[in-house]
Scaffold this motif. Structure first.
Motif, PDB file in Angstrom:
ATOM      1  N   PRO A  12       0.843  -1.176   0.104  1.00 55.72           N
ATOM      2  CA  PRO A  12      -0.092  -0.018  -0.025  1.00 55.72           C
ATOM      3  C   PRO A  12       0.796   1.239  -0.064  1.00 55.72           C
ATOM      4  CG  PRO A  12      -0.774  -1.789   1.391  1.00 55.72           C
ATOM      5  CD  PRO A  12       0.456  -2.075   1.106  1.00 55.72           C
ATOM      6  N   GLY A  13       0.360   2.152  -0.892  1.00 59.66           N
ATOM      7  CA  GLY A  13       1.197   3.255  -0.898  1.00 59.66           C
ATOM      8  C   GLY A  13       1.994   3.538  -2.171  1.00 59.66           C
ATOM      9  N   VAL A  14       1.987   2.395  -2.995  1.00 62.27           N
ATOM     10  CA  VAL A  14       2.895   2.595  -4.130  1.00 62.27           C
ATOM     11  C   VAL A  14       2.009   3.532  -4.986  1.00 62.27           C
ATOM     12  CG1 VAL A  14       3.675   1.134  -6.184  1.00 62.27           C
ATOM     13  CG2 VAL A  14       4.260   0.505  -3.885  1.00 62.27           C
ATOM     14  N   LEU A  15       2.632   4.427  -5.769  1.00 62.91           N
ATOM     15  CA  LEU A  15       2.207   5.375  -6.906  1.00 62.91           C
ATOM     16  C   LEU A  15       1.961   4.639  -8.192  1.00 62.91           C
ATOM     17  CD1 LEU A  15       4.218   8.698  -6.043  1.00 62.91           C
ATOM     18  CD2 LEU A  15       1.964   7.972  -5.103  1.00 62.91           C
ATOM     19  N   VAL A  16       0.900   4.670  -8.802  1.00 58.19           N
ATOM     20  CA  VAL A  16       0.519   4.204 -10.175  1.00 58.19           C
ATOM     21  C   VAL A  16      -0.317   5.239 -10.934  1.00 58.19           C
ATOM     22  CG1 VAL A  16       0.348   1.649  -9.071  1.00 58.19           C
ATOM     23  CG2 VAL A  16      -1.729   3.291  -9.110  1.00 58.19           C
ATOM     24  N   TRP A  17      -0.217   4.626 -12.247  1.00 57.42           N
ATOM     25  CA  TRP A  17      -1.112   5.202 -13.383  1.00 57.42           C
ATOM     26  C   TRP A  17      -2.173   4.207 -13.417  1.00 57.42           C
ATOM     27  CZ3 TRP A  17      -0.743  10.294 -14.267  1.00 57.42           C
ATOM     28  CH2 TRP A  17       0.418  10.871 -14.182  1.00 57.42           C
ATOM     29  N   VAL A  18      -3.606   4.705 -13.637  1.00 60.32           N
ATOM     30  CA  VAL A  18      -4.572   3.966 -13.913  1.00 60.32           C
ATOM     31  C   VAL A  18      -5.448   4.447 -15.200  1.00 60.32           C
ATOM     32  CG1 VAL A  18      -6.802   3.121 -13.157  1.00 60.32           C
ATOM     33  CG2 VAL A  18      -5.036   3.394 -11.599  1.00 60.32           C
ATOM     34  N   SER A  19      -5.481   3.520 -16.166  1.00 61.29           N
ATOM     35  CA  SER A  19      -6.168   3.877 -17.646  1.00 61.29           C
ATOM     36  C   SER A  19      -7.507   4.445 -17.370  1.00 61.29           C
ATOM     37  CB  SER A  19      -6.154   2.995 -18.458  1.00 61.29           C
ATOM     38  OG  SER A  19      -6.710   1.844 -18.064  1.00 61.29           O
ATOM     39  N   ASP A  20      -7.904   5.552 -18.223  1.00 62.70           N
ATOM     40  CA  ASP A  20      -9.119   6.178 -17.790  1.00 62.70           C
ATOM     41  C   ASP A  20      -9.600   6.566 -19.380  1.00 62.70           C
ATOM     42  OD1 ASP A  20     -11.161   7.696 -16.038  1.00 62.70           O
ATOM     43  OD2 ASP A  20     -10.585   9.218 -17.557  1.00 62.70           O
ATOM     44  N   GLN A  21     -10.942   6.272 -19.438  1.00 59.93           N
ATOM     45  CA  GLN A  21     -11.599   6.534 -20.755  1.00 59.93           C
ATOM     46  C   GLN A  21     -11.588   8.016 -21.182  1.00 59.93           C
ATOM     47  OE1 GLN A  21     -15.298   4.584 -20.960  1.00 59.93           O
ATOM     48  NE2 GLN A  21     -14.513   2.502 -21.197  1.00 59.93           N
ATOM     49  N   ASP A  22     -11.659   8.891 -20.160  1.00 59.21           N
ATOM     50  CA  ASP A  22     -11.717  10.536 -20.392  1.00 59.21           C
ATOM     51  C   ASP A  22     -10.265  10.989 -20.505  1.00 59.21           C
ATOM     52  OD1 ASP A  22     -14.582  10.399 -20.724  1.00 59.21           O
ATOM     53  OD2 ASP A  22     -14.740  10.548 -18.542  1.00 59.21           O
ATOM     54  N   GLU A  23      -9.665  10.658 -19.628  1.00 57.93           N
ATOM     55  CA  GLU A  23      -8.362  11.449 -19.384  1.00 57.93           C
ATOM     56  C   GLU A  23      -6.964  10.397 -19.816  1.00 57.93           C
ATOM     57  OE1 GLU A  23      -7.787  14.381 -18.008  1.00 57.93           O
ATOM     58  OE2 GLU A  23     -10.042  14.652 -18.256  1.00 57.93           O
ATOM     59  N   VAL A  24      -7.124   9.547 -20.438  1.00 61.27           N
ATOM     60  CA  VAL A  24      -6.177   8.290 -20.741  1.00 61.27           C
ATOM     61  C   VAL A  24      -5.473   7.627 -19.554  1.00 61.27           C
ATOM     62  CG1 VAL A  24      -3.914   8.108 -22.239  1.00 61.27           C
ATOM     63  CG2 VAL A  24      -5.750   9.776 -22.902  1.00 61.27           C
ATOM     64  N   TYR A  25      -4.864   8.225 -18.816  1.00 66.42           N
ATOM     65  CA  TYR A  25      -4.294   8.008 -17.358  1.00 66.42           C
ATOM     66  C   TYR A  25      -4.389   8.973 -16.164  1.00 66.42           C
ATOM     67  CZ  TYR A  25      -1.891   4.068 -19.905  1.00 66.42           C
ATOM     68  OH  TYR A  25      -1.566   2.899 -20.667  1.00 66.42           O
ATOM     69  N   VAL A  26      -4.879   8.607 -15.294  1.00 64.15           N
ATOM     70  CA  VAL A  26      -5.046   9.126 -13.922  1.00 64.15           C
ATOM     71  C   VAL A  26      -4.122   8.574 -13.064  1.00 64.15           C
ATOM     72  CG1 VAL A  26      -7.403  10.103 -14.608  1.00 64.15           C
ATOM     73  CG2 VAL A  26      -7.052   7.900 -13.193  1.00 64.15           C
ATOM     74  N   PRO A  27      -3.673   9.744 -12.022  1.00 60.46           N
ATOM     75  CA  PRO A  27      -2.799   9.114 -11.049  1.00 60.46           C
ATOM     76  C   PRO A  27      -3.544   8.434  -9.862  1.00 60.46           C
ATOM     77  CG  PRO A  27      -3.095  11.414 -10.702  1.00 60.46           C
ATOM     78  CD  PRO A  27      -3.714  11.067 -12.028  1.00 60.46           C
ATOM     79  N   LYS A  62     -16.430  -9.316 -22.847  1.00 59.92           N
ATOM     80  CA  LYS A  62     -17.887  -9.940 -23.423  1.00 59.92           C
ATOM     81  C   LYS A  62     -18.713  -8.822 -23.423  1.00 59.92           C
ATOM     82  CE  LYS A  62     -17.346 -14.564 -21.136  1.00 59.92           C
ATOM     83  NZ  LYS A  62     -17.673 -15.293 -20.053  1.00 59.92           N
ATOM     84  N   LYS A  63     -19.640  -8.824 -24.205  1.00 60.04           N
ATOM     85  CA  LYS A  63     -20.589  -7.823 -24.432  1.00 60.04           C
ATOM     86  C   LYS A  63     -21.137  -7.456 -22.988  1.00 60.04           C
ATOM     87  CE  LYS A  63     -24.428  -6.056 -27.527  1.00 60.04           C
ATOM     88  NZ  LYS A  63     -25.314  -6.444 -28.364  1.00 60.04           N
ATOM     89  N   GLY A  64     -21.184  -5.973 -22.599  1.00 60.94           N
ATOM     90  CA  GLY A  64     -21.614  -5.400 -21.681  1.00 60.94           C
ATOM     91  C   GLY A  64     -20.738  -5.165 -20.301  1.00 60.94           C
ATOM     92  N   ASP A  65     -19.321  -6.114 -20.509  1.00 61.75           N
ATOM     93  CA  ASP A  65     -18.151  -5.977 -19.507  1.00 61.75           C
ATOM     94  C   ASP A  65     -17.535  -4.758 -19.541  1.00 61.75           C
ATOM     95  OD1 ASP A  65     -19.004  -8.461 -18.782  1.00 61.75           O
ATOM     96  OD2 ASP A  65     -17.304  -9.470 -19.543  1.00 61.75           O
ATOM     97  N   PRO A  66     -17.125  -4.209 -18.309  1.00 59.31           N
ATOM     98  CA  PRO A  66     -16.327  -3.120 -18.482  1.00 59.31           C
ATOM     99  C   PRO A  66     -15.081  -3.029 -19.394  1.00 59.31           C
ATOM    100  CG  PRO A  66     -16.448  -3.886 -16.218  1.00 59.31           C
ATOM    101  CD  PRO A  66     -17.453  -4.766 -16.915  1.00 59.31           C
ATOM    102  N   VAL A  67     -14.558  -2.084 -19.820  1.00 59.20           N
ATOM    103  CA  VAL A  67     -13.240  -2.011 -20.443  1.00 59.20           C
ATOM    104  C   VAL A  67     -12.046  -2.486 -19.488  1.00 59.20           C
ATOM    105  CG1 VAL A  67     -11.562  -0.794 -21.538  1.00 59.20           C
ATOM    106  CG2 VAL A  67     -14.044  -0.289 -22.103  1.00 59.20           C
ATOM    107  N   PRO A  68     -11.202  -3.313 -19.809  1.00 60.35           N
ATOM    108  CA  PRO A  68     -10.403  -3.784 -18.550  1.00 60.35           C
ATOM    109  C   PRO A  68      -9.373  -2.529 -18.270  1.00 60.35           C
ATOM    110  CG  PRO A  68     -10.495  -5.343 -20.371  1.00 60.35           C
ATOM    111  CD  PRO A  68     -11.319  -4.358 -20.811  1.00 60.35           C
ATOM    112  N   VAL A  69      -8.905  -2.441 -17.086  1.00 63.10           N
ATOM    113  CA  VAL A  69      -8.202  -1.163 -16.914  1.00 63.10           C
ATOM    114  C   VAL A  69      -6.703  -1.559 -16.689  1.00 63.10           C
ATOM    115  CG1 VAL A  69      -7.780   0.302 -14.773  1.00 63.10           C
ATOM    116  CG2 VAL A  69     -10.184  -0.360 -15.307  1.00 63.10           C
ATOM    117  N   LYS A  70      -5.872  -0.515 -17.274  1.00 68.53           N
ATOM    118  CA  LYS A  70      -4.376  -0.756 -17.245  1.00 68.53           C
ATOM    119  C   LYS A  70      -3.789  -0.159 -16.074  1.00 68.53           C
ATOM    120  CE  LYS A  70      -3.781  -1.354 -22.240  1.00 68.53           C
ATOM    121  NZ  LYS A  70      -3.067  -1.154 -23.344  1.00 68.53           N
TER     122      LYS A  70
END
Length: 110
Positions: A12-27, A62-70
């Motif tokens: 816990p506490g490690v900094l990461v980037w998370v993919s986002d559909q609007d902002e490309v990546y968010v901290p 699958k259809k209706g599943d959320p987009v996988p997050v990187k």
């Protein structure tokens, strides 16, 4: 610059980037790691938490599943460098953030 699937050594506490559909990546900040592949990440300065299965990237949703997050590693100190080769870690999110920061500072050329 690939999505990191195994976060076993992270705590816990490690900094990461998370993919986002609007902002490309968010901290984000890791809050919990389970089995090395399931993460709970805090976004927006702790206002939102998301659960991420890092093994879902690369599988066809699958259809209706959320987009996988990187999820990519992030270093807060490497947000403004003149030479992109100096970015650590060097990944798509850190490159985009460096360009964004340089643009805001009107320092887009070296």
């Amino acid at each position: 610059m690939d999505h990191q699937r195994d976060w076993t050594g992270s705590s816990p506490g490690v900094l990461v980037w998370v993919s986002d559909q609007d902002e490309v990546y968010v901290p984000g900040v890791i809050k919990k790691v389970t089995n090395g592949t399931n993460l709970v990440v805090s976004l927006d300065s702790g206002k939102n938490e998301v659960q991420i299965d890092t093994t879902a990237v690369g599988r066809a949703p699958k259809k209706g599943d959320p987009v996988p997050v990187k999820v990519l590693p992030r270093d807060v100190a490497a947000s403004h460098v003149d030479n992109m080769d100096d970015l650590t870690p060097l990944n798509a999110a850190s490159i985009l953030e460096n360009v964004r920061t340089r643009f805001r500072l009107d320092n887009i050329y070296t």
